[in-house]
Design a protein around this motif. Sequence first.
Motif, PDB file in Angstrom:
ATOM      1  N   THR A   9     -17.899   4.769   3.335  1.00  0.00           N
ATOM      2  CA  THR A   9     -17.410   3.403   3.241  1.00  0.00           C
ATOM      3  C   THR A   9     -16.302   3.362   2.200  1.00  0.00           C
ATOM      4  O   THR A   9     -16.241   4.224   1.314  1.00  0.00           O
ATOM      5  N   ASP A  10     -15.397   2.397   2.328  1.00  0.00           N
ATOM      6  CA  ASP A  10     -14.282   2.216   1.389  1.00  0.00           C
ATOM      7  C   ASP A  10     -13.482   3.516   1.249  1.00  0.00           C
ATOM      8  O   ASP A  10     -13.328   4.051   0.151  1.00  0.00           O
ATOM      9  N   ALA A  11     -12.977   4.019   2.366  1.00  0.00           N
ATOM     10  CA  ALA A  11     -12.288   5.311   2.368  1.00  0.00           C
ATOM     11  C   ALA A  11     -10.895   5.192   2.978  1.00  0.00           C
ATOM     12  O   ALA A  11     -10.617   4.306   3.795  1.00  0.00           O
ATOM     13  N   ILE A  12     -10.027   6.107   2.551  1.00  0.00           N
ATOM     14  CA  ILE A  12      -8.751   6.358   3.214  1.00  0.00           C
ATOM     15  C   ILE A  12      -8.884   7.704   3.909  1.00  0.00           C
ATOM     16  O   ILE A  12      -9.130   8.724   3.248  1.00  0.00           O
ATOM     17  N   VAL A  13      -8.749   7.697   5.212  1.00  0.00           N
ATOM     18  CA  VAL A  13      -8.892   8.911   6.017  1.00  0.00           C
ATOM     19  C   VAL A  13      -7.543   9.133   6.698  1.00  0.00           C
ATOM     20  O   VAL A  13      -7.187   8.425   7.641  1.00  0.00           O
ATOM     21  N   GLN A  20     -17.275   2.074   7.244  1.00  0.00           N
ATOM     22  CA  GLN A  20     -16.967   0.660   7.029  1.00  0.00           C
ATOM     23  C   GLN A  20     -15.805   0.487   6.061  1.00  0.00           C
ATOM     24  O   GLN A  20     -15.572   1.327   5.190  1.00  0.00           O
ATOM     25  N   THR A  21     -15.069  -0.600   6.257  1.00  0.00           N
ATOM     26  CA  THR A  21     -13.955  -1.030   5.396  1.00  0.00           C
ATOM     27  C   THR A  21     -13.075   0.146   4.988  1.00  0.00           C
ATOM     28  O   THR A  21     -12.803   0.368   3.805  1.00  0.00           O
ATOM     29  N   SER A  22     -12.632   0.896   5.963  1.00  0.00           N
ATOM     30  CA  SER A  22     -11.820   2.090   5.705  1.00  0.00           C
ATOM     31  C   SER A  22     -10.520   2.030   6.496  1.00  0.00           C
ATOM     32  O   SER A  22     -10.433   1.363   7.530  1.00  0.00           O
ATOM     33  N   THR A  23      -9.508   2.740   5.999  1.00  0.00           N
ATOM     34  CA  THR A  23      -8.221   2.843   6.674  1.00  0.00           C
ATOM     35  C   THR A  23      -8.086   4.249   7.229  1.00  0.00           C
ATOM     36  O   THR A  23      -8.194   5.237   6.490  1.00  0.00           O
ATOM     37  N   ILE A  24      -7.842   4.346   8.517  1.00  0.00           N
ATOM     38  CA  ILE A  24      -7.822   5.629   9.221  1.00  0.00           C
ATOM     39  C   ILE A  24      -6.462   5.757   9.885  1.00  0.00           C
ATOM     40  O   ILE A  24      -6.150   5.055  10.851  1.00  0.00           O
ATOM     41  N   SER A  25      -5.600   6.643   9.351  1.00  0.00           N
ATOM     42  CA  SER A  25      -4.223   6.695   9.816  1.00  0.00           C
ATOM     43  C   SER A  25      -3.694   8.120   9.857  1.00  0.00           C
ATOM     44  O   SER A  25      -4.119   8.993   9.092  1.00  0.00           O
ATOM     45  N   ASN A  26      -2.758   8.336  10.774  1.00  0.00           N
ATOM     46  CA  ASN A  26      -1.997   9.593  10.876  1.00  0.00           C
ATOM     47  C   ASN A  26      -2.879  10.809  11.170  1.00  0.00           C
ATOM     48  O   ASN A  26      -2.537  11.939  10.815  1.00  0.00           O
ATOM     49  N   ASN A  27      -4.025  10.575  11.800  1.00  0.00           N
ATOM     50  CA  ASN A  27      -4.917  11.674  12.159  1.00  0.00           C
ATOM     51  C   ASN A  27      -4.727  12.080  13.617  1.00  0.00           C
ATOM     52  O   ASN A  27      -4.261  11.296  14.444  1.00  0.00           O
TER      53      ASN A  27
END
Length: 365
Positions: A205-209, A229-236
């Motif tokens: 939770t509360d992660a930048i992935v 939860q409440t995480s930003t998942i980008s450029n993967n």
Amino acid sequence: MKSLLTLCSIVFIAYNAHTQNIWIADNRPTAPTGTHIFADVTAAIAAASPGDIIHVIPSQFVYPDFTVTKDSLTIFGIGYNPNKEQPGISSITNVTIDIGTFGTRLSGLDISVLNIGTSATGSLGNIFIENCQVNSIEGNICCGETTVSNIIIRNCVLGQNQVSTTHTINLNDTDIFSTSVVITNNIIMGSSTTSSGGYGSINVTDAIVKNNLFIGNGSTNDFAFNNVQTSTISNNIFLGRQPISDARTGEVINCTFNNNITFGATINAFPTGNGNTASANQEGVDPVLVNVPIVDDWDFTYDPSPDTGSPAIGAGNDTNDIGVTGGTIPYSPTGTPLPVIQVLRLPEIIQEGTDTNATIEAEGN
């Protein structure tokens, strides 16, 4: 040769002028002796003070398990795939970071299970894990509430030999709470597929992935997430691994998915509902990597770089490439945290008082 030794002496003196001690763990039968050299990491930790450095020498033997019990220790190995003659690695089955410990840095190690916390109530954090090969990163999920804050996991190979009943990164489960987690530029696999299903690779939770490569074999049991939860998942890039939750103990809730690519999975669409949002993703689009098949294990001969014509090139939300070779610090195929001497050639016999020629080839980071 004399100049080289003089330079090394100057560097050593300058390094120690900062009151930072360097300790050595070396379990080889041919290990040198000295007051700063120990046969295992536990003894080196006992001798160390907060802020010290421990070098774990590559060895043909697995080092005994150890627990980090002091603040601000840096523990170095040589990387997961060092580019040198007769390469070896620094392997440990279980590493634990104790409750109440802050500022741990682990780099260049091969670890089967990394335990974040112990079976007690408390907190720990400011953890930096880089250039490591780790089968699973497990938060304490028994016998006490553990809070983990500020953890960075970067440039690692994760989940290579994962079992079917655990997550590759598990920092959001019974009695474990995580905040401010950054997971970036890693190769991420997951649990083995079973008749009862798989387990999501990440539980946080509360992660930048960002800028990771999730790989799987396209099975219906290959999931990237569990309770996220409440995480930003980008450029993967999700290659053969579904960008959704296995819904075993949780779901993907209130997450943002930006500029990701999915391909080769049973489901290539990102989760909708539950407060999730998505933009600029490429679903079911071949990322056209140089050499990464749709498999659920990693081979260091693979090349995850975008090939000519890849839709990943320049398509990240930072205008860099999508995937592990993009972002601020791209993935390294060697995982070597320090400069490494690749080749050292000296004459077999050197006469006393005589200069000699040496061939040294090195790679720096």
